[in-house]
Scaffold this active site. Sequence first.
Site, PDB file in Angstrom:
ATOM      1  N   GLY A  38       4.050   7.224  -0.677  1.00 47.32           N
ATOM      2  CA  GLY A  38       4.760   5.959  -0.824  1.00 47.32           C
ATOM      3  C   GLY A  38       4.198   4.854   0.052  1.00 47.32           C
ATOM      4  O   GLY A  38       2.997   4.808   0.349  1.00 47.32           O
ATOM      5  N   VAL A  39       5.085   4.012   0.473  1.00 45.11           N
ATOM      6  CA  VAL A  39       4.669   2.839   1.241  1.00 45.11           C
ATOM      7  C   VAL A  39       4.103   3.252   2.601  1.00 45.11           C
ATOM      8  O   VAL A  39       3.184   2.623   3.127  1.00 45.11           O
ATOM      9  CB  VAL A  39       5.835   1.828   1.341  1.00 45.11           C
ATOM     10  N   ASP A  40       4.640   4.312   3.160  1.00 42.86           N
ATOM     11  CA  ASP A  40       4.179   4.828   4.458  1.00 42.86           C
ATOM     12  C   ASP A  40       2.683   5.175   4.379  1.00 42.86           C
ATOM     13  O   ASP A  40       1.874   4.739   5.214  1.00 42.86           O
ATOM     14  CB  ASP A  40       5.016   6.074   4.789  1.00 42.86           C
ATOM     15  N   SER A 123      14.131   3.592   1.666  1.00 42.42           N
ATOM     16  CA  SER A 123      14.923   4.724   1.122  1.00 42.42           C
ATOM     17  C   SER A 123      15.051   4.765  -0.394  1.00 42.42           C
ATOM     18  O   SER A 123      15.631   5.729  -0.920  1.00 42.42           O
ATOM     19  CB  SER A 123      16.343   4.799   1.732  1.00 42.42           C
ATOM     20  N   TYR A 127      13.213   8.977  -1.107  1.00 41.79           N
ATOM     21  CA  TYR A 127      14.491   9.298  -0.469  1.00 41.79           C
ATOM     22  C   TYR A 127      15.695   9.087  -1.392  1.00 41.79           C
ATOM     23  O   TYR A 127      16.819   9.440  -1.040  1.00 41.79           O
ATOM     24  CB  TYR A 127      14.667   8.525   0.843  1.00 41.79           C
TER      25      TYR A 127
HETATM   26  P1  ADP Z   1      11.444   6.271   1.069  1.00 38.93           P
HETATM   27  O1  ADP Z   1      10.949   7.643   1.429  1.00 38.93           O
HETATM   28  O2  ADP Z   1      12.106   5.552   2.223  1.00 38.93           O
HETATM   29  O3  ADP Z   1      12.259   6.267  -0.172  1.00 38.93           O
HETATM   30  P2  ADP Z   1       9.058   5.338  -0.375  1.00 38.93           P
HETATM   31  O4  ADP Z   1       7.762   4.949   0.213  1.00 38.93           O
HETATM   32  O5  ADP Z   1       9.088   6.558  -1.248  1.00 38.93           O
HETATM   33  O6  ADP Z   1      10.089   5.437   0.852  1.00 38.93           O
HETATM   34  O7  ADP Z   1       9.639   4.133  -1.217  1.00 38.93           O
HETATM   35  C1  ADP Z   1      10.164   2.981  -0.632  1.00 38.93           C
HETATM   36  C2  ADP Z   1       9.854   1.810  -1.518  1.00 38.93           C
HETATM   37  O8  ADP Z   1       8.534   1.357  -1.229  1.00 38.93           O
HETATM   38  C3  ADP Z   1       9.868   2.100  -3.014  1.00 38.93           C
HETATM   39  O9  ADP Z   1      10.637   1.089  -3.636  1.00 38.93           O
HETATM   40  C4  ADP Z   1       8.404   1.993  -3.419  1.00 38.93           C
HETATM   41  O10 ADP Z   1       8.280   1.486  -4.725  1.00 38.93           O
HETATM   42  C5  ADP Z   1       7.912   0.985  -2.424  1.00 38.93           C
HETATM   43  N1  ADP Z   1       6.462   0.902  -2.190  1.00 38.93           N
HETATM   44  C6  ADP Z   1       5.492   1.820  -2.371  1.00 38.93           C
HETATM   45  N2  ADP Z   1       4.282   1.330  -2.035  1.00 38.93           N
HETATM   46  C7  ADP Z   1       4.493   0.047  -1.615  1.00 38.93           C
HETATM   47  C8  ADP Z   1       3.670  -1.038  -1.161  1.00 38.93           C
HETATM   48  N3  ADP Z   1       2.351  -0.896  -1.014  1.00 38.93           N
HETATM   49  N4  ADP Z   1       4.274  -2.231  -0.865  1.00 38.93           N
HETATM   50  C9  ADP Z   1       5.601  -2.397  -0.976  1.00 38.93           C
HETATM   51  N5  ADP Z   1       6.423  -1.424  -1.398  1.00 38.93           N
HETATM   52  C10 ADP Z   1       5.884  -0.229  -1.720  1.00 38.93           C
END
Ligand code: ADP
Length: 177
Positions: A38-40, A123, A127
């Site tokens: 994901g974003v992390d 989240s 999550y």
């Molecule tokens: P969590 O585990 O907290 O749910 P995720 O990373 O799975 O975190 O998702 C959190 C949000 O980040 C989701 O809405 C996803 O679509 C979004 N996301 C993923 N990649 C990026 C990015 N490069 N920039 C912004 N948002 C993103």
Amino acid sequence: MEVTINGSELSLVHGDITLAETEAIGNAANSRLAGGGGVDGAIHRAGGPSIMAQCRKIGGCATGKAVLTGGGALKAKYVIHGVGPVYHGGTRGEAELLKSVYAESLAIASGKGIKSISFPSISTGVYGYPIEEAARIALRTVIDFLKKDEVLELVRFVLFFHKDLMVYEDALKEVLG
Ligand code: ADP
């Protein structure tokens, strides 16, 4: 979409947070600060290894809290890693924990003198937090914070999917009444 709260801008945009030009970006981290998908994962890939090196030193972060590192190779100077709750149906304090992660992240930013920050939708990916409710909580928390804060000038949500931007726009209209 953007609104002014107590002289500061709250804006909602569609995009990739790793490209954000605000002074800080928020991350949706996990409690081990171990990186992942994901974003992390995207933030660590774009920012390079110095962010993980700082995360390892910090060691971890409780759910509902946040920690600050530098931004490595990102345009943002800082990353504020917030740990949102895993959604279990809403009966395990998820709403309070989600509110807390934004409030803690904002307090860290303001305390550090940071004037602009971008957040992802914490989240609502892996999550599993329902995005309609998560958006209302996120926006209410930011608005409440900006009403009292005199440091932050810009808080921006960067939504990765256009449909998520639509949800946030509806939530902002609802929260503002
Ligand atoms: P969590 O585990 O907290 O749910 P995720 O990373 O799975 O975190 O998702 C959190 C949000 O980040 C989701 O809405 C996803 O679509 C979004 N996301 C993923 N990649 C990026 C990015 N490069 N920039 C912004 N948002 C993103």
